[in-house]
Design a protein around this motif. Structure first.
Motif, PDB file in Angstrom:
ATOM      1  N   VAL A  64      11.586   3.304 -15.232  1.00 46.16           N
ATOM      2  CA  VAL A  64      12.464   4.023 -14.303  1.00 46.16           C
ATOM      3  C   VAL A  64      13.285   3.052 -13.461  1.00 46.16           C
ATOM      4  CG1 VAL A  64      12.570   5.698 -12.439  1.00 46.16           C
ATOM      5  CG2 VAL A  64      10.846   5.938 -14.233  1.00 46.16           C
ATOM      6  N   GLU A  65      14.591   3.157 -13.584  1.00 49.17           N
ATOM      7  CA  GLU A  65      15.496   2.333 -12.790  1.00 49.17           C
ATOM      8  C   GLU A  65      15.404   2.719 -11.316  1.00 49.17           C
ATOM      9  OE1 GLU A  65      19.431   2.543 -15.328  1.00 49.17           O
ATOM     10  OE2 GLU A  65      18.077   4.224 -15.667  1.00 49.17           O
ATOM     11  N   ALA A  75       7.517   6.912 -13.098  1.00 50.03           N
ATOM     12  CA  ALA A  75       7.112   5.961 -14.132  1.00 50.03           C
ATOM     13  C   ALA A  75       5.764   6.324 -14.746  1.00 50.03           C
ATOM     14  CB  ALA A  75       7.056   4.551 -13.557  1.00 50.03           C
ATOM     15  N   ALA A  76       4.991   7.161 -14.059  1.00 50.73           N
ATOM     16  CA  ALA A  76       3.694   7.582 -14.592  1.00 50.73           C
ATOM     17  C   ALA A  76       3.849   8.347 -15.896  1.00 50.73           C
ATOM     18  CB  ALA A  76       2.950   8.439 -13.566  1.00 50.73           C
ATOM     19  N   PRO A 112      12.312  -0.170   5.823  1.00 53.56           N
ATOM     20  CA  PRO A 112      11.051  -0.135   5.070  1.00 53.56           C
ATOM     21  C   PRO A 112      10.544   1.264   4.757  1.00 53.56           C
ATOM     22  CG  PRO A 112      10.707  -0.897   7.338  1.00 53.56           C
ATOM     23  CD  PRO A 112      12.173  -0.911   7.087  1.00 53.56           C
ATOM     24  N   VAL A 113      10.766   2.222   5.646  1.00 51.25           N
ATOM     25  CA  VAL A 113      10.255   3.569   5.399  1.00 51.25           C
ATOM     26  C   VAL A 113      10.966   4.209   4.215  1.00 51.25           C
ATOM     27  CG1 VAL A 113      10.008   5.887   6.361  1.00 51.25           C
ATOM     28  CG2 VAL A 113       9.514   3.900   7.788  1.00 51.25           C
ATOM     29  N   LEU A 114      12.288   4.151   4.205  1.00 58.09           N
ATOM     30  CA  LEU A 114      13.038   4.732   3.089  1.00 58.09           C
ATOM     31  C   LEU A 114      12.762   3.972   1.802  1.00 58.09           C
ATOM     32  CD1 LEU A 114      15.076   6.788   2.055  1.00 58.09           C
ATOM     33  CD2 LEU A 114      16.907   5.217   2.726  1.00 58.09           C
ATOM     34  N   ALA A 119      10.255   3.770  -3.570  1.00 58.07           N
ATOM     35  CA  ALA A 119       9.288   3.101  -4.444  1.00 58.07           C
ATOM     36  C   ALA A 119       8.184   4.061  -4.875  1.00 58.07           C
ATOM     37  CB  ALA A 119       8.693   1.888  -3.731  1.00 58.07           C
ATOM     38  N   GLN A 120       7.759   4.935  -3.977  1.00 57.60           N
ATOM     39  CA  GLN A 120       6.741   5.932  -4.318  1.00 57.60           C
ATOM     40  C   GLN A 120       7.266   6.892  -5.377  1.00 57.60           C
ATOM     41  OE1 GLN A 120       5.884   7.662  -0.510  1.00 57.60           O
ATOM     42  NE2 GLN A 120       4.602   5.959   0.168  1.00 57.60           N
TER      43      GLN A 120
END
Length: 220
Positions: A53-54, A47-48, A33-35, A40-41
């Motif tokens: 973004v793939e 994507a901003a 989950p951490v990685l 995802a971040q």
């Protein structure tokens, strides 16, 4: 003074557990989950800019940043102190983007060949573990290995600028590292200019997947 944020780190006594705000580095080196949150971040930040973004692009960018964060202090320590820190006893503090806080045990000279020690404690240690985890994001081994080579070259380039007295030693040391199985055939050097044999994919984060290429990219 540290040459830059990716070289800066805290130190702690070997075997000593830092304060509660520190987390074991191992949690970001495995597919968990951490990685996945970190990738995802990165995906959200990229994507901003308006692109679609793939996930593998975000994973590559995250991997390149993590590789640079792990390689840089080890390279500076090897050149400046003739010692390589043991990343098996490393801690971090989760932050979004940039060079996250890192705490390493105080490195001491061991008398062992520094290239062999660097390989065991860094390339074949945390970076090999991270490589396996990042592979779960459908990122090819060729790109992953190229990312490590690019991160190492970036660290050496920064040291050339900030520690010019280390230039010859750094060039020779990195040359030996690049000949190791972990990095062999990932890049070329033409009159000292580094060019990787793969692409980190960051150009695909732009709208229409047509952004600028990095200076060391095989596509340039």
């Amino acid at each position: 003074m540290s040459p830059g944020p990716f070289f800066a780190h805290h130190t702690h006594a070997a075997g000593e557990e830092p304060a509660a705000s520190w987390r074991p580095l191992s949690e970001v080196l495995d597919d968990g989950p951490v990685l996945r949150d970190r990738v995802a971040q990165v995906q959200a930040v990229l994507a901003a800019g308006g692109g679609d973004v793939e996930l593998r692009v975000a994973a590559s960018v995250a991997h390149l940043g993590l590789a640079a964060r792990l390689l840089s202090p080890a390279l500076a320590s090897a050149l400046g102190e003739a010692a390589v820190p043991d990343y098996a006893d490393a801690w971090w503090q989760p932050t979004v983007g940039g060079a996250f806080p890192l705490s390493l045990p105080k490195a001491e000279p061991s008398g062992e060949d520094l290239v062999e020690l660097f390989d065991r404690r860094v390339l074949s240690g945390p970076l090999a573990r991270l490589d396996t985890a990042i592979g779960a994001f459908s990122l090819s081994e060729t790109i992953r290995r190229g990312n490590v080579a690019s991160a190492l070259n970036g660290a050496m380039t920064m040291l050339h600028s900030e520690r010019p007295e280390w230039t010859d030693e750094a060039t020779a040391f990195v040359g030996r590292l690049e000949a190791l199985p972990a990095l062999a055939d990932t890049a070329t050097r033409d009159r000292g200019r580094f060019r990787r044999k793969s692409c980190c994919l960051i150009y695909r984060a732009a709208p229409a997947h047509d952004g600028p290429k990095c200076g060391d990219c095989v596509l340039v």
